[in-house]
Design an enzyme around this catalytic site. Sequence first.
Site, PDB file in Angstrom:
ATOM      1  N   CYS A  90      -2.020  12.769   2.518  1.00 44.89           N
ATOM      2  CA  CYS A  90      -1.150  12.331   3.606  1.00 44.89           C
ATOM      3  C   CYS A  90      -1.269  13.355   4.735  1.00 44.89           C
ATOM      4  O   CYS A  90      -0.834  14.494   4.575  1.00 44.89           O
ATOM      5  CB  CYS A  90       0.303  12.230   3.140  1.00 44.89           C
ATOM      6  SG  CYS A  90       1.425  11.756   4.467  1.00 44.89           S
TER       7      CYS A  90
ATOM      8  N   HIS B  77       2.128   5.167  -0.799  1.00 45.37           N
ATOM      9  CA  HIS B  77       1.715   6.559  -0.957  1.00 45.37           C
ATOM     10  C   HIS B  77       2.708   7.272  -1.866  1.00 45.37           C
ATOM     11  O   HIS B  77       3.886   6.927  -1.913  1.00 45.37           O
ATOM     12  CB  HIS B  77       1.630   7.249   0.402  1.00 45.37           C
ATOM     13  CG  HIS B  77       0.369   6.931   1.144  1.00 45.37           C
ATOM     14  ND1 HIS B  77      -0.268   7.828   1.970  1.00 45.37           N
ATOM     15  CD2 HIS B  77      -0.386   5.810   1.186  1.00 45.37           C
ATOM     16  CE1 HIS B  77      -1.357   7.276   2.485  1.00 45.37           C
ATOM     17  NE2 HIS B  77      -1.443   6.043   2.026  1.00 45.37           N
TER      18      HIS B  77
ATOM     19  N   HIS C 102       0.877  -1.174   0.000  1.00 45.07           N
ATOM     20  CA  HIS C 102       0.000   0.000   0.000  1.00 45.07           C
ATOM     21  C   HIS C 102       0.913   1.222   0.000  1.00 45.07           C
ATOM     22  O   HIS C 102       1.390   1.644   1.046  1.00 45.07           O
ATOM     23  CB  HIS C 102      -0.876  -0.046   1.258  1.00 45.07           C
ATOM     24  CG  HIS C 102      -1.873   1.059   1.361  1.00 45.07           C
ATOM     25  ND1 HIS C 102      -3.224   0.820   1.522  1.00 45.07           N
ATOM     26  CD2 HIS C 102      -1.738   2.407   1.361  1.00 45.07           C
ATOM     27  CE1 HIS C 102      -3.867   1.972   1.614  1.00 45.07           C
ATOM     28  NE2 HIS C 102      -2.983   2.950   1.520  1.00 45.07           N
TER      29      HIS C 102
END
EC number: 4.1.3.4
Length: 325
Positions: free
Chosen positions: A266, A235, A233
Amino acid sequence: MAAMTKALPRRLVGLASLRAVSTSSMDTLPKQVKIVEVGPRDGLQNEKNIVSTPVKIKLIDMLSEAGLSVIEATSFVSPKWVPQMADHAEVLKGIQKFPGITYPVLIPNLKGFEAAVAAGAKEVSIFGAASELFTKKNVNCSIEESFQRFDAILKAAQSANISVRGYVSCVLGCPYEGKISPAKVAEVTKKFYSMGCYEISLGDTIGVGTPGIMKDMLSAVMQEVPPAALAVHCHDTYGQALANTLMALQMGVSVVDSSVAGLGGCPYAQGASGNLATEDLVYMLEGLGIHTGVNLQKLLEAGNFICQALNRKTSSKVAQATCKL
């Protein structure tokens, strides 16, 4: 001229070697990748303006139509903490349940698990971290104490025949601790796996990782947990999400989390981009000849729909490029 003639073969040899390396790397890629779409939950949960229930339902239905086999639908957390997810039961009950598609939901505790099951959930996700300080600030307990809480959920899930997926955040870096030891990530991931999580998603929560760091982390984790039980996962805070994902694929991971239109910022880096955009992931995978089962055009339509509803621009580079053509 003679010097140039001598230099040319060496350069060609170098290029041939480079080509050989990259071909062998491509040979290790999986033939098929399962994409876990997290946009409706992870993507929307931090949006300041409340998204209406019908819009959430339509988004999930459009993602189902696009062929995504796993769509994280919502989160059964207290509306006090995440107001955006207050309509979790209505969303889960209102979406079309397509054959062959699973709609997991995130739960924070046993109470959330019971509410999710009552609303018809067949799969749940639980959230941990590889950072003690992150865990303390997020859920006000130690990593070990967080696993004691998970134990009750996993036992209840086993009794109810509900699948459980685990998330480990801060695997490549922490906003409070900085660097995270690969050994610590391996330890936490192994704990999730041994407790009964069928799949563990390894999250680069603040997007600081690079392919080299990803490789070191996965090398440690794969000594404890089989690659088939792992997902990544990533970012895109530092623009590394696709590169890190490709490294994970080369190492044997075949499950990737992503978010339509790159939804989800974020919270630890103001203005930074968040989740890897599903459109960009699908475009890369298709270019590599990897099967996803996703219709990119329908996916782009879903991204366009939710961006219009949110009155914001997409974070997907593919969507940005195709709208200019």
